[in-house]
Design an enzyme around this catalytic site. Structure first.
Site, PDB file in Angstrom:
ATOM      1  N   GLU A 143       0.809  -1.218   0.000  1.00 54.30           N
ATOM      2  CA  GLU A 143       0.000   0.000   0.000  1.00 54.30           C
ATOM      3  C   GLU A 143       0.845   1.272   0.000  1.00 54.30           C
ATOM      4  OE1 GLU A 143      -2.998  -0.288  -0.744  1.00 54.30           O
ATOM      5  OE2 GLU A 143      -3.022  -2.454  -0.464  1.00 54.30           O
ATOM      6  N   GLU A 144       2.064   1.193   0.507  1.00 50.83           N
ATOM      7  CA  GLU A 144       2.924   2.384   0.528  1.00 50.83           C
ATOM      8  C   GLU A 144       3.494   2.680  -0.856  1.00 50.83           C
ATOM      9  OE1 GLU A 144       3.779   4.708   2.522  1.00 50.83           O
ATOM     10  OE2 GLU A 144       3.371   4.093   4.576  1.00 50.83           O
TER      11      GLU A 144
END
Length: 754
Positions: free
Chosen positions: A618-619
């Site tokens: 997700e980063e």
């Protein structure tokens, strides 16, 4: 049927051997103990012996250096050639040796690479390129230049055309044939101005142009290096040459130069440097036509640096000047007022729309900010009125859905449950919104459940049908999620699946770039293989079957970012919502596990490695070169200051920004920071994930304020929208990793480790 069985049972004989090896994966690392190589039973067959030279066993050993691994790999490759001479695997080992030795022992490299030319015609362009590099390393610049130039002549559709321009230009520069160097380097820089080779190419180009009495062009090339590659050592060298070259005429950058350099820093998210250059530009050019655009960028950079008071002044001045940038500056100013808790000014702004030239979208955004402040001050009735105004202005946009959601959420929290259900229903009745529809379905069901309303089962059912794999589908608990990656979901008969895969692979096999990618993958040259596969994704952009195959191969080649991007662009509905049947192999693409050995080496027993994998997903979407708007770097999007603090605690020598692009370093420091946060928040996963995004100070304040709330309510009450959505995405991916790898996440509560 497993992924391995599915592929190997469907491929024709000519491709079968390739596919078997691909499915076992590869890595540049080998057994760090070369002495074991000669007695290893893996070398009983040529193929197993070759694979043993490429495949890393177990978790990375932090005591073994890169040099140790490289020597071990070379020893194992030599063993393949000694024990299985003449075999295809021995020939592959020889080619890999040539690539490895090009930098270390170029004379030996040339011997290996020339032998490989006979055996691997499909890689003619790559072998010529590697031969050129070896010759250049030996100091034989003329034959190197000729080899580089020959690549596009021999292989017209090569993907190395611009790389050989850069290297060929450098080779001709070393030979002293500047006209040829100028031609190649000019074309290379023009076609790929942001290539990593461009800064050094510009210095060589400038030197040649000045030698050929093209002084103006040479200075222009130096300026280009200084302006567009400002973070490099070549930029400093270019500046020194410019100053020295001008002699009595002191060189000074023009305002346009300063602004272009500032924009280059801004694009790199180097906001401290961008602020310095923007201020120089504004001081030097008080009447410049792009001055207000620069002021807007200055304010934005100051926000990214969290220098809110300075940013506030910049934006206030822009708004007061009533220029074309004033409307965007107004929205930025509203954000700052909200962040600083200046509700009076925020409300005043929301009530002065007639005086401001704003679009409907900008007005709705400011009203939403104002409502959030009122909500935070427990002025719920005023917030409801503000949100209703935002919903009216927002039209059919996502802002309307957000405003209606916030209305329902206030009503839910204040016990007005029938009204909350009505507000949530308005969102459900509108356009399907992937962000807000599952959210309102979940909380509508919660509201109905609290009222003992029989409709609760229908609403949960709708949530489970439409969004079973969403964050809210996971929260519902009763949704039927797709099986683990070991159990094909929704597939037709194995025979039909086999036929499909055979057709896909045979179609692709006709393309030379596909065959090239397969061979490069077998050689362990994953970056090169990924380049060929990425090109094929553009060729087959409308063929979902081919994209599926290519995404799997990209993932197997370690190109997780490109593979995940294809999966999300083309198969999002099935992966994120559960709406389509997804082949088992695609789950591996969507939830990569290639870094798990490295993660486990640093996580130990302190951090669940699947939590780290979810954060990386997700980063950065597994893009090791990712840089966020605020300057966070690499796989785990680590800020330099945070990385340096963690590095000191772990006893890691001084870490600089460039080192954070290294995958292992980034994971080591990111995991170290995550472990620190888990300890600080007593193992609470929800608080830890929020703190990883927003910082532990902010989260500690939220914990104090909302400690009596249920975990699902706490997430919705996170004040920062970015952090709120981030927590939902990471927790969803975390649970999906456990579902795919272990069958389920045993923890029902969001704050618990699976």
């Amino acid at each position: 049927m497993s992924v391995h069985q599915r592929v190997t049972s469907t491929l024709p004989g000519c491709v079968l051997l390739v596919a078997v090896v691909l499915l076992h994966g590869s890595s540049f690392a080998a057994d760090p103990n070369p002495a074991d190589a000669r007695s290893d039973s893996a070398c009983e067959s040529a193929e197993d012996c070759y694979r043993a030279a490429l495949v890393q066993k177990g978790s990375p050993d932090k005591t073994v250096t890169h040099e140790d691994r490289l020597r071990a790999k070379i020893d194992r490759l030599r063993l393949v050639m000694e024990q299985h001479p003449g075999s295809l695997w021995a020939k592959r080992a020889g080619l890999v040796m040539g690539v490895i030795l090009a930098e270390r022992e170029p004379v030996d490299a040339v011997r290996f690479l020339k032998a490989a030319q006979r055996d691997f015609p499909v890689l003619e362009d790559y072998i010529r390129f590697w031969l050129g590099e070896s010759l250049l390393k030996m100091g034989d610049a003329l034959p190197a230049a000729m080899l580089f130039e020959s690549v596009p002549e021999v292989v017209p559709d090569t993907l190395l055309s611009n790389r050989v321009k850069f290297r060929g230009g450098e080779a001709w520069y070393r030979v002293g044939q500047c006209r040829k160097a100028i031609d190649l380097l000019t074309r290379a820089v023009s076609q790929s101005p942001q290539d990593s080779a461009a800064p050094s190419a510009l210095l060589s180009l400038a030197d040649c142009q000045i030698r050929e009495n093209q002084t103006a062009e040479g200075y222009a090339a130096l300026k280009q290096a200084w302006i567009y590659h400002p973070q490099t050592t070549e930029a400093r060298e270019a500046m020194a040459r410019l100053v020295a070259g001008m002699g009595s005429e002191m060189w000074r950058p023009t305002p346009d130069d300063l602004y272009a350099r500032a924009r280059a820093f801004f694009a790199l998210s180097l906001h401290g440097e961008a602020v310095d250059e923007l201020q120089k530009f504004l001081l030097a050019a008080p009447q410049h036509p792009r001055r207000n655009e620069a002021r807007l960028k200055l304010g934005t950079s100051l926000v990214r640096l969290k220098r809110y008071d300075q940013a506030r002044q910049v934006f206030q001045d822009l708004v007061a000047d009533r220029v074309s940038e004033s409307s965007e500056a107004t929205v930025w100013l509203a954000r700052i007022y909200l962040r600083q808790g200046d509700g009076d000014r925020l409300l005043a702004m929301s009530q002065s729309f007639p005086k401001l030239s704003l679009s409907a979208e900008q007005k709705a955004a400011i009203l939403l900010f104002a409502g959030m402040w009122q909500e935070d001050q427990a002025q719920n009735d005023q917030a409801l009125a503000t949100y209703r105004q935002a919903a009216q202005i927002g039209g059919d946009s996502g802002q309307k859905s957000e405003a209606l959601w916030r209305i329902g959420w206030i009503q839910y929290r204040t016990g007005r449950l029938p009204e909350a259900v009505e507000s949530f229903q308005q969102v459900v009745n509108g356009k399907d919104d992937g962000q807000f529809t599952p959210q309102v379905l979940y909380w509508m069901a919660r509201a109905l459940d609290s009222q003992k309303d029989d409709r609760v089962a229908d609403v949960y059912g709708q949530l489970c049908r439409q969004y079973p794999l969403s964050y809210y589908g996971q929260l519902a608990g009763s949704c039927t999620s797709a099986p683990s990656s070991n159990t094909p979901s929704g597939a037709s008969s194995p025979e039909a699946s086999a036929s499909t895969y055979e057709g896909i692979r045979m179609d692709l096999w006709r393309d030379p770039h596909y065959r090239k990618a397969i061979e490069l993958k077998l050689l362990g040259l994953d970056q090169e293989a990924a380049r060929e596969l990425a090109w094929l994704t553009e060729t087959y952009a409308r063929d979902r079957r081919a994209l599926l195959e290519l995404s799997v191969l990209l993932s197997e080649a370690g190109a997780y970012y490109q593979a995940l991007r294809i999966a999300r662009l083309n198969f999002r509905d099935g992966l994120e919502r559960g709406g389509d049947s997804i082949p088992p192999a695609l789950w591996r693409v969507a939830y990569p596990t290639g870094y798990l050995p490295t993660i486990q080496a640093y996580a130990g027993n302190q951090v669940d490695p699947y939590l780290v994998a979810a954060i990386i997903r997700e980063e950065s979407q597994y893009d090791s070169r990712a840089v966020s708007p605020v300057g966070a770097v690499g796989l785990m999007q680590v800020m330099l200051a945070t990385a340096q603090t963690v590095a000191r605690r772990l006893g890691v020598p001084g870490v600089m920004r460039a080192e954070l692009f290294n995958q292992e370093t980034n994971i080591q420091l990111g995991v170290g920071y995550l472990a620190q946060l888990l300890q600080q928040f007593s193992g609470n996963v929800m608080y830890t994930v929020a703190a990883y995004n927003a910082g532990p100070v902010a989260v500690s304040d939220w914990v104090q304020k909302y400690r009596d709330k249920e975990p699902d309510e706490f997430v919705e009450l996170i004040p920062y929208q970015e952090t709120r959505q981030y927590v939902k995405r990471v927790l969803r991916s975390y649970r999906e990793y456990h579902r795919l790898e272990r069958g389920t996440c045993t923890a029902r509560s969001l704050d618990k480790v699976c």
